[in-house]
Every structure is written in C-alpha cells, then in structure tokens.
Design a protein around this motif. Sequence first.
Motif, PDB file in Angstrom:
ATOM      1  N   THR A  57       0.833  -1.205   0.000  1.00 18.42           N
ATOM      2  CA  THR A  57       0.000   0.000   0.000  1.00 18.42           C
ATOM      3  C   THR A  57       0.865   1.251   0.000  1.00 18.42           C
ATOM      4  OG1 THR A  57      -1.552  -1.219   1.362  1.00 18.42           O
ATOM      5  CG2 THR A  57      -1.910   1.141   1.177  1.00 18.42           C
ATOM      6  N   ALA A  61       1.235   3.979  -2.858  1.00 23.65           N
ATOM      7  CA  ALA A  61       0.879   5.370  -2.571  1.00 23.65           C
ATOM      8  C   ALA A  61       1.938   6.349  -3.073  1.00 23.65           C
ATOM      9  CB  ALA A  61       0.663   5.554  -1.074  1.00 23.65           C
ATOM     10  N   VAL A 251      -4.773  -4.162  -2.405  1.00 24.70           N
ATOM     11  CA  VAL A 251      -4.619  -2.715  -2.278  1.00 24.70           C
ATOM     12  C   VAL A 251      -5.651  -1.991  -3.147  1.00 24.70           C
ATOM     13  CG1 VAL A 251      -3.071  -0.775  -2.685  1.00 24.70           C
ATOM     14  CG2 VAL A 251      -2.179  -2.888  -1.741  1.00 24.70           C
ATOM     15  N   THR A 256      -7.213   2.125  -2.969  1.00 27.19           N
ATOM     16  CA  THR A 256      -6.032   2.938  -3.243  1.00 27.19           C
ATOM     17  C   THR A 256      -5.765   2.913  -4.747  1.00 27.19           C
ATOM     18  OG1 THR A 256      -5.121   2.392  -1.095  1.00 27.19           O
ATOM     19  CG2 THR A 256      -3.583   3.218  -2.738  1.00 27.19           C
ATOM     20  N   PHE A 263      -4.019   6.824   0.186  1.00 24.16           N
ATOM     21  CA  PHE A 263      -4.075   5.393   0.443  1.00 24.16           C
ATOM     22  C   PHE A 263      -4.913   5.115   1.680  1.00 24.16           C
ATOM     23  CE2 PHE A 263      -0.452   6.855   2.875  1.00 24.16           C
ATOM     24  CZ  PHE A 263      -0.566   6.165   4.073  1.00 24.16           C
ATOM     25  N   LEU A 265      -5.184   2.193   4.690  1.00 30.02           N
ATOM     26  CA  LEU A 265      -4.704   0.953   5.298  1.00 30.02           C
ATOM     27  C   LEU A 265      -5.868   0.019   5.603  1.00 30.02           C
ATOM     28  CD1 LEU A 265      -2.008   2.310   7.760  1.00 30.02           C
ATOM     29  CD2 LEU A 265      -1.652   1.261   5.540  1.00 30.02           C
ATOM     30  N   THR A 268      -7.003  -1.711   2.575  1.00 31.83           N
ATOM     31  CA  THR A 268      -6.116  -2.803   2.184  1.00 31.83           C
ATOM     32  C   THR A 268      -6.380  -4.051   3.004  1.00 31.83           C
ATOM     33  OG1 THR A 268      -4.409  -1.298   1.444  1.00 31.83           O
ATOM     34  CG2 THR A 268      -3.711  -3.489   2.079  1.00 31.83           C
TER      35      THR A 268
END
Lengths: 330, 304, 322, 502
Positions: A57, A61, A251, A256, A263, A265, A268
């Motif tokens: 990720t 990003a 991801v 993202t 991005f 988290l 993800t």
Amino acid sequence: MRRLLWPLVILAALLAVNVLFTPGFFAIQVREGHLYGSLIDILRFGAPLILVALGMTLVIATGGIDLSVGSVVAISGALACLQISQDAGVFTAVVLALGLSVALGAWNGFLVANAGIQPIIATLILMVAGRGLAQLITDGQIITVNDPAFKLIGGGYLLTVPFGILLVLAVLAVTAFLTRRLALGMLIEAVGGNAEASRLAGIRARGIIVMVYAFAALCAGVAGLMISSNVSSADGNNAGLWIELDAILAVVIGGTSLAGGRFSLAGTVLGALIIQTLTTTIYSIGVPPETTLLFKALVVTVVCLLQSAAFREKVFKRRARTAAAQEVAA
Amino acid sequence: SGGSGGASGSDDGSITMGFSQVGAESGWRTANTKSVQEAAKESGITLKFSDAQQKQENQIKAIRSYIQQKVDVIAFSPVVESGWDTVLKEARDAKIPVILTDRAVDSKDTALYKTFLGSDFVEEGRKAGQWLVQSFNNSTDPVNIVELQGTTGSAPANDRKAGFAEVIGADPKFKVIASQTGDFTRAKGKEVMEAFLKSNPDIDVLYAHNDDMGLGAIEAIEGAGKVPGKDIKIITVDAVKDGMQALADGKINYIVECSPLLGPQLMDLAKKVVKGETVPARVVTEETTFTQEQAKTALPNRKY
Amino acid sequence: MSALASRQRYLPALVTGCLFAAMFVAGGIRYEGFASGQVILNVFVDNAFLLVVAVGMTFVILTGGIDLSVGSVVALSTMIAATLMSGPGWPPYVVVPLVLLIGSGLGLVMGYIIHAFDIQPFIVTLAGMFLARGLCYTIGTESVPIEDATFTAFAQTRIDLFADLWISPSVVVAVAVVAVAAYVLHYTRLGRAVYATGGSEQSALLMGLPVGRTKIAVYTISGFCSALGGVLLSFYMLSGYGLHAVGMELDAIAAVVIGGTLLTGGSGLLFGTVLGVLVLGLIQTIISFEGTLSSWWTKIFIGLLLFVFIVLQRLFSARSRR
Amino acid sequence: MAVPEPILRMKGIGKQFPGVKALDDVDFRLLPGEVHALMGENGAGKSTLIKVLTGVHPVDTGTIDLDGVPVAFAGPLEAQRAGISTVYQEVNLCTNLSVAENIFIGREPRKRGRIDWKRMRARAAELLARLDLDLDVSAPLEAYSLAVRQMVAIARAVDIEARVLILDEPTSSLDAGEVAQLFKVMRTLKGEGIAILFVSHFLDQIYEIADRMTILRNGRRVGEYLVSELSQVELVGKMIGQELKELERLHGEAKRFDAPLVEARELGRPGAIEPFTLTIHEGEVVGLAGLLGSGRTEVARLLFGADHAGGGEVAVGGTPAALRTPRAAMGHGIAFCSEDRKADGLVPDLTVRENIILALQATRGWTRPVPREQQDALVGKYIKALKISPPHPEHLVRNLSGGNQQKVLLARWLILEPRLLILDEPTRGIDVGAKAEIQRLVVELSDGGMAVLFISAELEEVLRLSHKVGVLRDRRLVAQLPNDEELTTEVLMETIASGGRP
Ligand SMILES: Nc1ncnc2c1ncn2[C@@H]1O[C@H](COP(=O)(O)OP(=O)(O)OP(=O)(O)O)[C@@H](O)[C@H]1O
Ligand SMILES: Nc1ncnc2c1ncn2[C@@H]1O[C@H](COP(=O)(O)OP(=O)(O)OP(=O)(O)O)[C@@H](O)[C@H]1O
Ligand SMILES: [Mg+2]
Ligand SMILES: [Mg+2]
C-alpha cells in the motif's frame, strides 16, 4: 468511512455464502487451548497476505509498485530455515532473515529513487533474481526445521490466539501510527500525488521512497517467516509465488489508486480479507479446481463494479427510472 | 568438444548432451536435475543444461539452441505432451538423436525420438488406488476420500487423478467428497486441508498427489485434533525423504514411489544412442511402493 | 532545437539499440557459434508471439493503462484453436478468424468496463486474466495437439533467406504487425489520441478528444494482438494448453518498459518495444549458450543481465541528456 | 439598437457539488459578434458555468439553448462539434506532445488518410506567427513555460472553426504584448460574427475588449450590463458587494537597505539563464520584469535550488551557501511559490489543510508532525486572511476554484515565515479584492524585514510593490533599476525592449 462500505458489503456477502454451505462457519471454539474455527483460519492464512499488502500500500501510494515481494517472502523463509537447520538460534535466524529483507528492499528503493529506474522494472530484477537466490539458499530442496520457537511465528498460539494474527495487528498498529499519527502518511501521499510539487515543497522524496520499499520488503520478510513457520519448512521454489499479484489486488480493492496518492490501510486489510475469504470459500463450497478461476473472475468483477460510483449511478438511476415508470403505469 | 559447444564431439569420442529441464518447481525436480548432472559428470559426458521455468516455449527455444550448438544428443523432460513435432523434426533433420525423460510426448511419429525413460503417472495413481481398495476390502461402509491435486492442468496432476479414479471407480463405496488443488506445495496442502476438515466432518482417507501436500495436510489434521494415519488414512506419491520419515512415523500410510534419480540410466542410454546401438523404445524407471514397515527399513539409505 | 528535441524523443530507443548490439557482440566473443545471423533470426523466430503481444501492450501502456489478461488470452486462443481443429475438425481459415474475434471481443468488453465504469485497468484486466485462464481449464486441463494438415504445414514452413538463414512465417506476421502498429501510432488520429490520453487524460478530454473510444480501442487492439499472439504460439507449439503463456503479461510489460516506454503513459516508441523483446530474447539465448547454469543461477543471471542492461541504459540516456 | 437573437441562452442553471452550491438559478445569454465578460470573485462560479455549458459537468437544473434549440452536451467533444471552442482555466494541454500537435490534435491535416506532419507543422508555425510567437513547433510542449502554453492553448482554440469561443482566464500570466496580440485576434473573430465569452480578473482588459458583462456572486447572477454603462468602481462593488479602496504605490518613502541577505554572484545555468549577479537585502522587495520566456522563472528556480546551477555562487547572510536542492534553500530561509500551481505547486488529492502545511511539515521531517491545534490555527488564519472559499480546511484542493487554489499555494509559503520569499506570479487568477490583500501582505512582510523577490507579468503590480526592479531579456539580466519617481511602466517597457542599452 463511506469508501469502505462496499468492500465491507462484499466481505459480508462472501461470509454469508459460506454459512449457506457450512452451517457452523461462524462457530469459534477453543480446541486444545487455542481458538479454532473457519473465521480464525481466514485470519490466520490471510495474515501473510495482509502484511505484504500493507507494505505494498505504501509503495503504491508513492506511485510505485513492488513485484519483488514474493521473492523476498521466499528468501526470508529460506534464510531463516537454513540458519535454524544449521543450529543457529531462532533469534539470530529471524534477525538475519529480516535484515536481508530490509537490505533488499532498500536496494529496490535505491534503484527507483536514485537511479531513476521505473519501479516495475527495478523490482522485476529482484523478482527474477530473488527467486533464484531463494533456491540457491535452499539448494532447490525443501528445508524442514523442527523448532517450537520458530513454529510460534506462523503456526503457534499466544493466549489462545494465533500468533500470526497478533503479529499482523502489531504491524498494522505500527504502520497506522507511523503514517497517520506521525507525518509519514501525508508526505507519502504528497510524493505520490505530485512528485515535482513535493520536491519543491522541500520533501526529501528519495529518502521516503527508499524507506517505503524497505518497509514493504520487511513486511514481506515477516510474511515469509510466517509462511515457512506455518509448515515448518522453507520452500524456495513456491513460497510467496504470485503473492505480489494478490497483494496489489488487495490494495486496489481497498480503494487505493495505482497512480499513487491517497491510500487507505483499512481498505487494504479489507481487500486482503476479501481475497482470503474468497479462497476459503472456494475450498469450502467445493468449487472444482478447473472452475476456480472463473469463480474468482466473477467475484473480482462484482467487487470492482460495485465499487465503481459510475456503475452504481447507472444501475441506480435505471432502477429509479423504471420504478418511476412503473408507478406512472400503475 | 569444448564446453562452449561448437564442433560435434563424436570425432574425439567425448559426448555433449543438451538437457532441457522443466524447471525447479519442486524438491523432486531439483533432485532429478542433480541426478542428471552428477551422472553426466561420472560418465564423462559434457552436459549443457537449461531450465525452462515451466514454459514449453522456453524448452523449444533451448532445444533449438542445442541444435544450433550441434550437440551430440538432446534429452529433455517435456512440460506437456503435445506440441513437439516441429522442433523434433528440426533435430532429426540435424541428425541429433533425442531422448525423452520423465514424461512422454504424444507425437504420432515415434521415430522423432529414440527412447523414453521415465515413470508412468497414471500407473502411480492406479497403485495408490489399488492399495486403498485392498486395505478397505473387508468393510462395506462408505469410504469418504478427499484429494489434494497437483497444479491444475499439469501432467502428473491429470494422470495421478485419472489412474486413481479408474481403480476406485469400480466400487461405489469409495466416494471422493472433496477434491481441490494444492499446487504441489506444503503451504497450500495445509490450507486446503484445514478447509476440508471444517466443511467435511467425516473424512476417512486423504490422497495427495505428492508428499509435500500430504505433509502440509498432516499439520492441518493434527491442528484439528485428529491423528493422521489413524483417524484419517493418508496416501501420497513421490517418496521424498520427509515423506518417508512421516511414513515411518506412522503419519502416512502408503507412498507410491516416483523416483527422480534418472541420471545414470539416462547417461547409459545416451551413450548407446550416440554409438548407434538400438535401445528399447520405452524404459521404465525402477520404482516401487512403500508401506510403513518398508519405509522403516528403506529410510536409512534414501538419497534424497 | 528541432533536431535536439527529436533526438530527445528517440534517445531511449537509440541507447537501447546500441546496448543490444553491444550485448550481441559480447555474446559473440564469449560463445563460439553465437555471432551468427541465424542466432539473431532465432530470437525473432522464438519470440514472434511475444512481439505481437507486446505491440498490443504498447498501445495500452501508452494510454497509461495496463493489460494483465494478455497471457491468459494467448492461452485461451491456443486452446480454442486446438480444440476446434482437433475435435469437430474445423478448418484453420474458420478457426483463426474466430479466435481473433474472440480475443478482440474480450478486449473490447474490458475496455468498455474500464471506460464506462471508471475502474482501474489493473483490476479489470486481472478479472479478465482469471476469466480467460478459467475458460481454458473449463475447455480442458490436458494439452490438446493440433494435427490439422494445413495448419501444421504452415507452422513448419521455413522461409529461406540467403546463405542458410531462415525465418518462420510467424516472423513475417509479427513484422507486419509491428509495421501496421507503427503506422497507426504515428500516422493516424487514433495513434495520436493514444499518446494524448496517456499524457493527460483530463486534458485530452477537455481538448475534445474521444478519450473513451481511444481507451476502448487500445484494449481491443491488445485483445486482438493477444489472440494473434496465441495463433502464432499455436504455430510454434502445435498444441493448445491452459498452462501456456503463464506470466507472459509480465514479459510483455517488461519488454515495453525496457524499450523506454513510460508506464505512466504518453511517452514511448514502438521501436523500443521491438528492442525490448529482442533484449529479453537475447538474454534467453545467452543463458542457453552459457549452458552450465543451474536453475537458480539461471534466474540470478537473468536478473543480473537485466540489471546491467537497465542501469547502462539509464546511465547513457541521462549522460547524453545533459 | 435592437438586440439580435442570442446564439446561446442558459436559463435557471443550478449546479451543486458536495457541500458547495456552485451555481444557483443563473441566467446567461451570449449574442453573436460580441465579447461578453463573465465577472466575479474567486469561486463565484465562472468556470463552473463554462464547464456545465460545454458538458464537462452535467447541470442539475436549467436549460441550455444553442440557436434556440435545447442542447445537453455529453462532453467537450460534442460541444466542440456543435461549434463551441473553449480554453479552460487550468491550461489543459498534453505537454508530452509537440506544440504543433497540441494545436491540431483531433483535427490533424491529413493526406491520403494519413496525418500530414509537414503541413501540420507549417500551419502551426503560421498560426503562432499570427500571435507573434516564434516557437519550435516540433519540440514537446513541456519545454515551454506556462505562459507559452497559455498562448498555444489560445492558438488551438481560435483556429477551431467555431461560432462560440470561450476563454477562461487566458491572460492570467501573459504580459502586455501578448495580451495585445490576443485582443487583435479576438477583434478579428468578433468582426466575423463569432461570439466570445471572456473571463479575466484584469479590469483594464475587460474595459478594453468587452462589450457586455454578466456578474456572478456566490453562484448567483447579479446582473447583465453594458460595459460602457458601468464604471470600474461600480463593477467591483457589484462583484464583491462592497467598496474597494484604490491602491497607491505602496512604498512611498525611500528605504535604505544595508543588510544584504542573498547575494548571487555570476549564478547561471547554460541554456536557461546567463550568469547574473543580484543582491537582495533584508526587507527589500525586488521585482523582476521581462517578456514571456525572458528567464524570470529561471532566476527564481536557481535561487531556490530547484535547478542545478551551472556556475557561480550564492551567499546567504554573508556566508556562502550551497543551494543544491529546494530543501537546502529552505534551510537557509528561502521559500519559493511557483508559478504553475498545477504542475509544480499543489497536490490535488490532498486537502486544503494538508497542502498549506506541506512545506512546514517537510522542514520538520516526518517524525515530528505539526500538532493538530497548530495546524488548525495556521490554516484558519490564512483561510481568513486570503479569503479562501469555501472556507473548509478539509476540502480537497482539486475541487477549489483556480484563484482559491492559488491562495492555498501562497498560504503554504507564507506560514513558513521565510527570510526570502520568492513569488512567481503569485496573483495569477486572483480577483481584485484578494489581490489587494496579497499586495498589502507583501508590504507588511517586507516592512517586518522579510525580503521578497516578486515576479509578475503585470508591470503596474511590479512597480507598485518593488524597491528595485530587475529587467530580463532573452534570458539575461540586463538592468537593475531603483524604483523611484522616474520609473514608470513606460520606462520599464522601454528598458525591456532596448535590452538595457541606452
Ligand atoms: N469538481 C468540484 N467539486 C466540488 N466543488 C467544486 C468543483 N468545482 C468547483 N467547485 C466549487 O464551485 C465553486 C465555484 O468554482 P469555480 O471554479 O466556478 O469558480 P470561479 O468563479 O471560476 O473562480 P476563479 O476565479 O477562482 O477561477 C467553488 O466554491 C468551488 O470550490
Ligand atoms: N517565446 C519563447 N520562445 C522560445 N522559448 C521560450 C519562449 N518562452 C519561453 N521559452 C522557454 O521557456 C523556458 C522557461 O522560461 P521562463 O519560465 O524562465 O521564462 P519567464 O520569464 O518566467 O517567462 P514566463 O512569463 O513565460 O514564465 C525558457 O527556458 C525557454 O526555453
Ligand atoms: Mg475559474
Ligand atoms: Mg515564469
């Protein structure tokens, strides 16, 4: 967050499908002093993917991509098992494996940031050579180890909870802290969103890029330890094969953009869980191996359509229109 | 002839062999490679080795490059059975004999290669099935079987599945209740088995297409609180060292051997072929099967 | 200034070309029998299908997209071709156009979804990759031989050039595809719209370019090229198999990027892609001439060669830009 | 005089963005052969009106008639086909393509089905010559500065066969000469009966070229007026809803500077700017004047370490400084607000708050985040001071109007409180009210001891603010003139034209 709504819905739907086929799917028991159940399995087997995807990720990003994580997974597992089989302590083995992983990641970062090589090619080099390196370490064989301490990392339990899950939570917490509490996240997003503007704003993009690739490799290294510890053996040939693809998919499902910038988290983690649940679903509802991929294609298509605002709008609008038409007719 | 290819070696008596391996996808395959390399060294044959990384096109390229380099004999383990005619014809036109190892090809024109040395995957599947039929012949209860397949589409997976199904299909009490690919790896074997254990409470037998998946599955079975080898009978194929150990420990019940150690046989054949001697069209490797007792005696002198 | 500007544009390809030549010479010095014309031609013969696939990929990458489905579509094409020819015994002149149609159709659908629903190409083409590969297995998991007489004859034809050198008809097809593609990219509105879309989709849209149509077109082209690559691969292999061309998408992407095309889109030359494919092919050739590498050293060596190549490429293009 | 039938009529247009009502029941008409100015503060809704007209955004409510026929364009392509040619506010061209292609893409001249590159280049050169521009048409557009790109975009738009020409702030970074050239072309087109919609924050330009104007405020239409019937003061009053004081030359009394802050000696970069020597004192505002492409931006970038200098040295506060990277320059207290906010200014996907604190955060590194309270305080202060609208720190910068984006960028550098602030076209696209505010701010800062390097295409602005004016021509610093009574725009123009030679 609204962005995460649809991934959540999809995850729930997949879980619901499982309950239809396996009534006791949600049941979690304590068996032989540890948690036991399908949900636990999903988390446990999904742990390496979540880890790799977390690292990925951050790389994505910044506008990059890391194809080499699969090889790093293999290298890390191979080195650790080799060390243990040669009677080095587990601690030394783990430190060495993770140290090598970070070094390899930094190497990727160096190629991208300092040599200015496109990320996909820079990491392709390590993807190819790294697999060879892993095989070199294991001599192409499977190194079997028998060490209870090492077993803990990927196959063990702490306070009835699988240790791998705890490890993922810890890494997630650290990552969230670094990126959201400290300013790393914003700087990463700035570099990924507009590299030239970030440079002129005084951001040391190179350092950040190297760090991010090193972090991704570290995550992959931990995942490699988990995978090899789970089966008490290192398989340089197959460990982590194609995991980069799953990680990137996780991801992307998490919202993202591959172009870099913002991005998520949590997204993800959700994405990785969806992928792992999908795999488990395939096993438990008995999709034959020949049609597995068709099933995956179907789910991925549904996932991405549902996530697309344009699609929802088109479908909803049409439905609203037909509903209105029906009302008029009635 | 020198290591860098060039002139044919027949004039000075030494032989150059071009060997195209499938890849290095498993421990079995690596052992196979090693055996070939060591045997070549022992018998004084110069070996040109290339790894196709599971791709047929790479193998074709390699064979073509061997033709270019004018080696004395070409050997290869085909990734798949079909699609070799063109390049084999090129080899024949260049008068280079070809030996197949490990797997056959399905060319109608059997004159395209001199001989085929290797195991019969269908037969391995049959052997596994026969043991199962035998050990359950005095019960009439249904037998629930789960199967861990190899990589989808690969020849050993296809054939081991087919041979097994052929034998157990004769008796309706044998039922394969779940069958899934484990990609020939321990990790996948474990993961799939865990899922099987959750969705199928009553499993009697596990048939795994190789030892590694079986070893992974054993961990899953133990994790679920069952005893591998007792609660669930386990049959696997290959007989690698770890597998044999598990067999000796009673965790596996039966292993069908699939030997990777083809090297010495291959070099013998190669020498004969280059000299122009006739060789049989099919050479089957010496392979056997192991029960738990046999494993205990055989284990100390297993090479890999 | 004009000369300088155009030199800038052709520089990456130029550097790549020089490095390729240098690599070939180095190979010739190191390996006996390497420096022959046929070795070069074999690189073409052995990579004709990859070249065609990479051409399609170049279009996609130039718009800033990516197509992960190409390898699977190649496999699907071989599978459909082989099954139709061996099962119901359809003639090649029916089967081949059908295969090309199916490939283009798949590309069209993916392109449409990407454009209409504004979804990242990565995920859509990944679904396409699963779909095509899944369809292969549904057709059959075994490898299916192709025995059609016309097809085999064509596949085994050698086109003799002067002095013992030869190529296969596939090479001719591939070269033709490259020529047509280069023409399209340079001399048609579609081609220029491809570059514009890759440069900035937003700007292209506001400039009144048919961005949607362009995007759909490139994925259709890529689908077509993959199907054609599949046909060429069936010439090469004379079989259809669900596990053919696993990972070929990566080779194609690598070839395009090594050729100097930016993955972010908008910049790159088709000629670069040709060089990229040749470089990958030459690396393979060097490996097989090296001949003594174990499986893992093979991989490490490939990585190393790739690394040296890329770094030199960067170094030279950066140096001469100063 | 009878008013002819409008070509274009918009009625009751409404457009809602998440959290912002950009247009609210707006009526608008465009007559053939007129230049119609669309006026309003930053964020009033001018660009949005243009975008809904050309189909970039769909309208929520209202109708659009073209020649009396209702239309709803699905995108710029359709609008273009219907005879509406547009230059949008943010210069939207493909910088990876050549200049010629940017002018002709989508309608390339063809010969036997294939693009006729030769003719395309020739026609492009011709067209640019009409705008008095001599460019290498086969060079990629990225080789040129923002102002040149603006001219290329204009060239593209005026060449498209159209009945309606829309120009959204085309002159924001053009200098007087270029503007004159553009107006000449506009008058020709007008004579051919083409209707032109024109947006600009330069009131003088409006009064020079426009016939009629429509004023927007906060997304609502204030009214439509003939330019000849509305004075500048009235116009401003209607735009911002209050009176604006006329600006004087802000530096009345002569100031003495004796503490040199930044001294550049023989600093240069081959191909970009000839070596120059320039001293900037504490509290001094140095203006840079010059024509398009004369190298003003290059001077600024060298002083900020954005480009590598080819030779020469810089001393900051008397000690030699190596300004190799922007970060190094920032370490010496130098800040640089760049001209092209889209390409090298803002990060569009970050919020207003994040964009504003970006540079401050960069100086602190990632380990020491700016505390949230401090962020909110700083951001709040500048949202208010610069009148950023909508005043929401958590809005994405990409959704702001052009002028407001510029203010965000400015705020980023102001909060750093640097010793030398380099402003490259800081008032580009900013409305009259906010512009005065920014100018006042510059004066205030310099009075507080900050040095400012001020670049603007608007000579009046340069004169109003600077203590000293550097004149550039053909990428050479040709003169440095103290700003006294004798220095007028005429003198400056003359200096630029003569290249500093008497
Ligand atoms: N895509 C969008 N999403 C959300 N809000 C938007 C978007 N585009 C414009 N806005 C909002 O609509 C309002 C009007 O913006 P617009 O760009 O039309 O202003 P403008 O009059 O052109 O100003 P300027 O003089 O600064 O260019 C602003 O408040 C802006 O924040
Ligand atoms: N009219 C022109 N002819 C040729 N090249 C030009 C022209 N205008 C700009 N350039 C190129 O653009 C580059 C950038 O110029 P720079 O931005 O330094 O000038 P500037 O004085 O800031 O002008 P601007 O007002 O356009 O920003 C120059 O190096 C030059 O190569
Ligand atoms: Mg605007
Ligand atoms: Mg400038």
